[in-house]
Design a protein around this motif. Sequence first.
Motif, PDB file in Angstrom:
ATOM      1  N   GLY A   1      14.255  55.502  43.337  1.00 38.51           N
ATOM      2  CA  GLY A   1      14.737  54.830  44.536  1.00 38.51           C
ATOM      3  C   GLY A   1      13.599  54.243  45.344  1.00 38.51           C
ATOM      4  O   GLY A   1      12.429  54.579  45.132  1.00 38.51           O
ATOM      5  N   PRO A   2      13.943  53.388  46.296  1.00 39.16           N
ATOM      6  CA  PRO A   2      12.925  52.694  47.082  1.00 39.16           C
ATOM      7  C   PRO A   2      12.115  53.613  47.988  1.00 39.16           C
ATOM      8  O   PRO A   2      11.008  53.275  48.393  1.00 39.16           O
ATOM      9  CB  PRO A   2      13.728  51.683  47.896  1.00 39.16           C
ATOM     10  N   SER A   3      12.651  54.785  48.292  1.00 37.22           N
ATOM     11  CA  SER A   3      11.934  55.711  49.185  1.00 37.22           C
ATOM     12  C   SER A   3      11.426  56.930  48.437  1.00 37.22           C
ATOM     13  O   SER A   3      11.268  58.007  49.022  1.00 37.22           O
ATOM     14  CB  SER A   3      12.868  56.145  50.316  1.00 37.22           C
ATOM     15  N   GLY A   4      11.201  56.785  47.135  1.00 36.45           N
ATOM     16  CA  GLY A   4      10.682  57.895  46.343  1.00 36.45           C
ATOM     17  C   GLY A   4      11.744  58.796  45.741  1.00 36.45           C
ATOM     18  O   GLY A   4      11.413  59.795  45.114  1.00 36.45           O
ATOM     19  N   GLU A   5      13.011  58.456  45.911  1.00 35.01           N
ATOM     20  CA  GLU A   5      14.069  59.268  45.308  1.00 35.01           C
ATOM     21  C   GLU A   5      13.964  59.166  43.789  1.00 35.01           C
ATOM     22  O   GLU A   5      13.551  58.151  43.257  1.00 35.01           O
ATOM     23  CB  GLU A   5      15.468  58.781  45.723  1.00 35.01           C
ATOM     24  N   ARG A   6      14.343  60.239  43.136  1.00 40.71           N
ATOM     25  CA  ARG A   6      14.357  60.266  41.671  1.00 40.71           C
ATOM     26  C   ARG A   6      15.750  60.657  41.201  1.00 40.71           C
ATOM     27  O   ARG A   6      16.285  61.677  41.623  1.00 40.71           O
ATOM     28  CB  ARG A   6      13.322  61.250  41.155  1.00 40.71           C
ATOM     29  N   PHE A   7      16.304  59.825  40.345  1.00 41.62           N
ATOM     30  CA  PHE A   7      17.647  60.060  39.832  1.00 41.62           C
ATOM     31  C   PHE A   7      17.625  60.059  38.316  1.00 41.62           C
ATOM     32  O   PHE A   7      16.725  59.496  37.696  1.00 41.62           O
ATOM     33  CB  PHE A   7      18.609  58.955  40.289  1.00 41.62           C
ATOM     34  N   ILE A   8      18.652  60.669  37.720  1.00 36.45           N
ATOM     35  CA  ILE A   8      18.877  60.555  36.286  1.00 36.45           C
ATOM     36  C   ILE A   8      20.264  59.954  36.107  1.00 36.45           C
ATOM     37  O   ILE A   8      21.269  60.534  36.528  1.00 36.45           O
ATOM     38  CB  ILE A   8      18.770  61.911  35.570  1.00 36.45           C
ATOM     39  N   LEU A   9      20.291  58.781  35.495  1.00 37.02           N
ATOM     40  CA  LEU A   9      21.542  58.105  35.177  1.00 37.02           C
ATOM     41  C   LEU A   9      21.979  58.565  33.803  1.00 37.02           C
ATOM     42  O   LEU A   9      21.208  58.491  32.841  1.00 37.02           O
ATOM     43  CB  LEU A   9      21.336  56.588  35.181  1.00 37.02           C
ATOM     44  N   GLY A  10      23.195  59.055  33.708  1.00 36.95           N
ATOM     45  CA  GLY A  10      23.753  59.460  32.420  1.00 36.95           C
ATOM     46  C   GLY A  10      24.852  58.503  32.006  1.00 36.95           C
ATOM     47  O   GLY A  10      25.724  58.175  32.805  1.00 36.95           O
ATOM     48  N   SER A  11      24.785  58.044  30.769  1.00 33.13           N
ATOM     49  CA  SER A  11      25.847  57.234  30.175  1.00 33.13           C
ATOM     50  C   SER A  11      26.423  58.052  29.034  1.00 33.13           C
ATOM     51  O   SER A  11      25.690  58.460  28.130  1.00 33.13           O
ATOM     52  CB  SER A  11      25.296  55.916  29.626  1.00 33.13           C
ATOM     53  N   GLN A  12      27.731  58.318  29.087  1.00 30.71           N
ATOM     54  CA  GLN A  12      28.347  59.194  28.104  1.00 30.71           C
ATOM     55  C   GLN A  12      29.309  58.411  27.207  1.00 30.71           C
ATOM     56  O   GLN A  12      30.061  57.562  27.680  1.00 30.71           O
ATOM     57  CB  GLN A  12      29.151  60.314  28.782  1.00 30.71           C
ATOM     58  N   PHE A  13      29.251  58.770  25.915  1.00 30.65           N
ATOM     59  CA  PHE A  13      30.140  58.174  24.930  1.00 30.65           C
ATOM     60  C   PHE A  13      30.768  59.299  24.120  1.00 30.65           C
ATOM     61  O   PHE A  13      30.072  60.057  23.451  1.00 30.65           O
ATOM     62  CB  PHE A  13      29.375  57.224  24.003  1.00 30.65           C
ATOM     63  N   ASN A  14      32.089  59.408  24.160  1.00 30.38           N
ATOM     64  CA  ASN A  14      32.822  60.424  23.432  1.00 30.38           C
ATOM     65  C   ASN A  14      32.878  60.028  21.962  1.00 30.38           C
ATOM     66  O   ASN A  14      33.289  58.933  21.623  1.00 30.38           O
ATOM     67  CB  ASN A  14      34.235  60.529  24.016  1.00 30.38           C
ATOM     68  N   VAL A  15      32.445  60.944  21.083  1.00 32.70           N
ATOM     69  CA  VAL A  15      32.566  60.739  19.648  1.00 32.70           C
ATOM     70  C   VAL A  15      33.866  61.390  19.233  1.00 32.70           C
ATOM     71  O   VAL A  15      34.025  62.601  19.375  1.00 32.70           O
ATOM     72  CB  VAL A  15      31.374  61.380  18.890  1.00 32.70           C
ATOM     73  N   ASP A  16      34.801  60.590  18.740  1.00 27.91           N
ATOM     74  CA  ASP A  16      36.094  61.140  18.321  1.00 27.91           C
ATOM     75  C   ASP A  16      35.897  62.190  17.238  1.00 27.91           C
ATOM     76  O   ASP A  16      35.120  62.001  16.307  1.00 27.91           O
ATOM     77  CB  ASP A  16      37.013  60.040  17.796  1.00 27.91           C
TER      78      ASP A  16
END
Length: 176
Positions: free
Chosen positions: A104-119
């Motif tokens: 983030g612009p003020s030093g924030e740290r995030f983890i973006l998760g993208s999930q895909f279900n495997v049938d």
Amino acid sequence: MASILQQMFDRSSVALTLADENQEDCPLIAINNRFTEVTGYPAEDVIGRNCRFLQPTGGAGPVRDDIRAFIDTPDRSEGRFLIANVTRDGTPFLNIVYLARLHGPSGERFILGSQFNVDLDQSRVFIYERSLRESLNDIRNLFSDHDWTMLGSMSAIANSAALIAQFRLDREGASE
């Protein structure tokens, strides 16, 4: 979560989560509707919790250690993991999770998760059970050539989502 990311989450057809690395145990601070559709969990049951609640009783095997190593290694910008999960109603599924670090612009740290279900068709159920016992770093046996193409597409989608999210965070920081 920055409002600019919220707009992206609201429009995405990919299951997305956002965890706050600045807080102890990296709790989720945002999910989108597609995540709720895949897992059955509404935001009120998820926000403030670490995503471990998706793991089956007894955990998800050594892949959990691989994810922890990603989180504990700040210079790793992204990772891909195949993890055994369960929906809110207890239905097992394999989840291909792409994790990407955002700043983030003020030093924030995030983890973006993208999930895909495997049938899980009957011929692949054993993979789910095996993933509870061992790491699936080598997942070649799970996927056909067609599936590998699909994995490449998933990776491109997840990487695009991370790039867009980081761009929006950067743009929001520049406008402050």
